[in-house]
Design a protein around this motif. Sequence first.
Motif, short mmCIF file in Angstrom:
data_model
loop_
_atom_site.label_atom_id
_atom_site.label_comp_id
_atom_site.label_asym_id
_atom_site.label_seq_id
_atom_site.Cartn_x
_atom_site.Cartn_y
_atom_site.Cartn_z
N ASP A 21 -26.84 -39.66 -10.32
CA ASP A 21 -26.75 -38.39 -9.70
C ASP A 21 -27.58 -37.58 -10.55
O ASP A 21 -27.17 -37.39 -11.67
N CYS A 22 -28.22 -36.53 -9.93
CA CYS A 22 -29.07 -35.91 -10.56
C CYS A 22 -28.83 -34.22 -10.19
O CYS A 22 -28.74 -34.06 -8.97
N HIS A 44 -20.68 -30.08 -14.03
CA HIS A 44 -20.97 -30.88 -12.75
C HIS A 44 -21.41 -32.37 -13.06
O HIS A 44 -21.01 -33.32 -12.43
N GLU A 45 -22.22 -32.32 -14.10
CA GLU A 45 -22.54 -33.79 -14.71
C GLU A 45 -21.54 -34.70 -15.02
O GLU A 45 -21.54 -35.93 -14.93
N HIS A 102 -19.60 -36.26 -12.43
CA HIS A 102 -20.26 -37.50 -11.71
C HIS A 102 -19.72 -38.60 -12.68
O HIS A 102 -19.63 -39.77 -11.98
N GLU A 162 -21.61 -34.69 -4.23
CA GLU A 162 -22.17 -33.62 -4.91
C GLU A 162 -21.15 -32.38 -4.51
O GLU A 162 -20.98 -31.60 -5.48
N HIS A 166 -27.02 -32.47 -2.02
CA HIS A 166 -26.32 -31.38 -2.53
C HIS A 166 -25.51 -30.57 -1.89
O HIS A 166 -24.72 -29.88 -2.18
ZN LIG Z 1 -24.95 -33.57 -8.88
#
Ligand SMILES: [Zn+2]
Length: 287
Positions: free
Chosen positions: A49-50, A138-139, A142, A160, A200
């Motif tokens: 996920d980015c 946030h990362e 994930h 997201e 997102h």
């Molecule tokens: Zn994300």
Amino acid sequence: MRHFIKLAGLAVLLMAQSCDSNETEAVGKDLLSPKAGLTPSDFKGDNHDCATVSQFGPNSYWTETLVNTAETNFLIQQNNSASNLFGLANVPLYFAGGPGTFNALSYGPPNNFIIWGEDMMRKGLEYGRPAVAYIAAHEVAHQVQFRQGYPSVRGNSNTELEADGFAGYYLRKRYTSTWSNVSAAYNFSQTIGGANGSSHGTPAQRRSALRLGWLLGQYDLTNQRLDYNFFYYYNSYVLPGKGKAPSGAEKPAGISKEIHEYIMTKITELQEINNGEISEEEFTKLN
Ligand SMILES: [Zn+2]
């Protein structure tokens, strides 16, 4: 003949030198890189996920420092603090420098690491450290999802939105008790999430998810309870078309009385954030 020997000697010396320098460089790169021989742009096809919709640029490279040592240490500290809050060992962090690094990527099994790009760090810092703390959390969220099987509720953008919710929870618990810091962080994240309808979620959806996570951050919740509470309120009340929350609405067995009473006082606000009645500017001024 003597001339030839001199030349041959020089050639050996040069070869030895270039060999040494190659070796040093290779060792250094491997230490900085999650996998030997791969550049940041080589991680394309993996499960991840980015933060943005792009990948790392073809000329990006591994580096030890993003922007400068102090800010890099700040990022590492936030990454580790979020890992700790969510019960994970410190999530491994790798750094990509150079062109085309406006991204932060969280990779699922078997990698389970995060790669941050220097352009992302630089842009984030234009909004201040809270923006970096928010993306870091946030990362890491994930990673919680990848490793522990969340979100429990499948649906468009749920991954997201939940990561934003977990980030809001983290910011309240470990970074700041001041909402204006959090909304400043949000202002950065919404510039990078991609177009409306991307994975997102829309900016208004993201704002409400972040706010809900922040509100839940007043309480101590396990990851499982945080996931459950987040989707209970988000899906039962915040999503469009859910109508006004009935007063005295029953709480489900899995949610504490205290949390339920508190969140129910915030449902109207959350709905208004989600449907855009609370503007972006008003959002930043909430208590
Ligand atoms: Zn994300």
